[in-house]
Scaffold this active site. Structure first.
Site, short mmCIF file in Angstrom:
data_model
loop_
_atom_site.label_atom_id
_atom_site.label_comp_id
_atom_site.label_asym_id
_atom_site.label_seq_id
_atom_site.Cartn_x
_atom_site.Cartn_y
_atom_site.Cartn_z
N SER A 82 0.81 -1.22 0.00
CA SER A 82 0.00 0.00 0.00
C SER A 82 0.84 1.27 0.00
CB SER A 82 -0.94 0.00 1.22
OG SER A 82 -1.81 -1.10 1.15
N ARG A 171 2.39 -13.08 7.93
CA ARG A 171 1.40 -12.25 7.25
C ARG A 171 1.83 -12.01 5.80
NH1 ARG A 171 -2.56 -8.49 9.19
NH2 ARG A 171 -2.83 -6.62 7.94
N ARG A 287 9.94 -0.23 5.65
CA ARG A 287 8.61 0.34 5.44
C ARG A 287 8.21 1.15 6.67
NH1 ARG A 287 3.36 -3.19 3.59
NH2 ARG A 287 1.80 -2.09 4.80
#
Length: 560
Positions: A82, A171, A287
């Site tokens: 994202s 994840r 990130r």
């Protein structure tokens, strides 16, 4: 807030497209395009709004790339995410991102020459260097091979004592892969010890339960990490990390994402690696979103989100700077991409009134990341950003509709108000629920997002506007790990391996609405366009020609 320097901000008028049309810009998070089967939750869900766009005019719906080099990542094997997705959507150009930035700095050795490394090296002689981050090869938040290189670089350049505070993934990679990652890490640390460097794991826990919260959704997650990493206190104590992970994973319903915090202790039961005065701390995730909260706890003197109990005087650096506007952290090992002249800033400087909205978990994506990793407004008089509080304290599959309806209602009202030229939203459902691996809940999530899309398109049609519907990366369209033949993969026990990560699939983009000029269609001459092409497209639909260095617009106007 905005770019500095001598920039000509005036955009030329588009020769064929008018100004003044309200544009509804919808980003479906985690919504890729894949073959229809029982593991494609978008296919399984009732999605009449998105189906109507796909099955409408063939020249106003297409697929674009949202992974790999199209969003600045090193290879076509790198999943989009994202953050890089919204950077590309807003910037209109492709920047080296995350893993690629760190790779370049490690390969060249520049990471060891810059100010950040020099800063933490002041602790090498008498202090401990603590590395905190996600132990994974997923490439979304961190990468294990980079951690290995950094460990070697620290030891070779004089670090005498190193402690790793690891967070297990499950994840962005398969659940259970933590055991292999720990084995690799322990082998690396053992080699360093054989060369005289006191290096070992000090603490750990699962990423969704320890440390890696984002957008201030649940500070308890960060506090659990602080207690284990800084204070050396946790409910579980072990002699080594491999024992810790294996034992905690053996508990009923345990998984890597939610392992409880643990600390490694010596023969006397004393924690081997609390953070103390004079130490250095490096958060090695590249990130930003899930490191910002910890960075605030480590760096802000006036921090008040939880009782830190003890605040050691440390030298702290991030792998990257996680928030350029807040200058957080103030020291970092690798300089971030300098994303200037974003589409949002250009449009604000050309009088375009913008409304942006999402819920907490993705609010930063339609604002901070869209605007080139910058907080705040370009022009407060022309912009309004609205955050809807996400559900707190539960897994997203428990409330898979999330806040899609509320986001859509806010967007609808903004569109109908006539006060905005662009209404931009992110609908998080496909991504956030997809990450849980709950297929049934993800189907509900996709349906909820589709209902929200319909509500916003209906509003656009009422005001004679234009809609642009796209996504930032794949997720919900393929929720099973596949073998080389593309068939669902099974584990050693014959059980289906559910995929909780993003995918390498392309994403859709659709344009339409009563305000779309006749003759506008998607170009056929662009070779594998990606998310970065969207910015120029939207600028065109606002009636402007995009800057010449932007990736080309996806549209053309054909005289009829």
């Amino acid at each position: 807030m905005g770019s500095s320097g001598n920039v000509n901000w005036k955009l030329d008028d588009h020769p064929k497209l008018p100004k003044g049309k309200t544009i509804g810009l919808i980003v479906l998070d985690g919504w890729g395009e894949s073959e229809p089967d029982q593991y494609n939750c978008i296919h399984k869900a009732p999605t009449p709004a998105m189906d109507s766009l796909k099955n409408g005019r063939p020249d106003t719906w297409r697929l674009i790339k949202a992974h790999g080099t199209a969003v600045g990542l090193p290879s076509e094997d790198d999943m989009g995410n994202s953050e890089v997705g919204h950077n590309a959507l807003g910037a209109g150009r492709i920047y080296a991102q995350g893993a690629k930035l760190v790779d370049l700095a490690l390969e060249s050795g520049k990471i060891y020459e810059d100010e950040g490394f020099k800063y933490i090296s002041e602790s090498f002689e008498k202090g401990t260097v603590h590395l905190i981050g996600l132990l994974s090869d997923g490439g979304v938040h961190s990468r294990l091979d980079q951690v290995q290189l950094l460990l070697k670089g620290l030891a070779e350049r004089g670090a005498k004592r190193i402690r790793v505070h690891m967070l297990t993934d499950g994840r962005d990679v398969l659940d259970g892969s933590s055991v292999g990652f720990v084995e690799t890490l322990e082998s690396e640390l053992s080699e360093l010890r054989s060369k005289g460097c006191d290096a070992q794991v000090a603490s750990g826990g699962g990423r969704m339960y320890v440390t890696m919260d984002r957008y201030e959704n649940d500070w308890n997650v960060v506090k659990r990490g602080w207690d284990a990493q800084v204070l050396g206190e946790a409910p579980h104590k072990f002699k080594n990390a491999l024992e810790a992970v294996k034992k905690l994973r053996s508990e009923p319903k345990a998984n890597d994402q939610y392992l409880p915090p643990f600390v490694i202790v010596d023969d006397n039961g004393k924690a081997v690696g609390p953070v103390v005065d004079g130490d250095a701390v490096v958060t090695f995730n590249f990130r930003a979103d899930r490191m910002v909260m910890l960075a605030k706890a480590l760096e802000n003197e006036d921090f008040d989100k939880f009782d830190r109990v003890r605040v050691p005087k440390i030298r702290y650096a991030g792998m990257l700077q996680y928030d350029g506007e807040l200058k957080l952290p103030s020291h970092y090992l690798v300089s971030p991409p300098l994303i200037d002249r974003t589409s949002g800033e250009y449009l604000a400087r050309n009088g375009v009134r913008t409304f942006a909205c999402s819920e907490t978990v993705k609010f930063g994506h339609v604002t901070f990341f869209w605007n080139g990793n910058r907080s705040g407004y370009f022009n407060e008089k022309l912009e309004k950003y609205v955050e809807i509080q996400s559900d707190c304290g539960i897994s997203f599959n428990e409330q898979p509709k999330m806040k899609a309806l509320e986001i859509a209602e806010k967007a609808r009202d903004a569109i109908l108000s006539g006060n905005f030229d662009q209404v931009r939203v992110n609908l998080p459902n496909g991504d956030m629920v997809g990450h849980t691996g709950d297929l049934d809940a993800t189907v509900v999530a996709c349906e909820a997002a589709d209902v929200a899309v319909r509500m916003m398109i209906d509003a656009i049609e009422k005001v004679g506007g234009i809609y642009v519907v796209t996504a930032d990366h794949g997720n919900a369209e393929d929720m099973v790990k596949r073998d080389k033949a593309g068939k669902p993969a099974l584990d050693k026990e014959g059980k289906l391996q559910i995929l909780t990560s993003h995918t390498l699939k392309p994403v859709p983009i659709a344009i339409g609405g009563p305000g779309l000029s006749a003759g506008v269609r998607f170009r056929q001459d662009l070779d594998t366009p990606g998310l970065a092409n969207v910015a120029a497209t939207v600028m065109n639909l606002h009636g402007f020609v995009a800057p010449p260095d932007y990736e080309p617009s996806l549209i053309e106007v054909v005289d009829k």
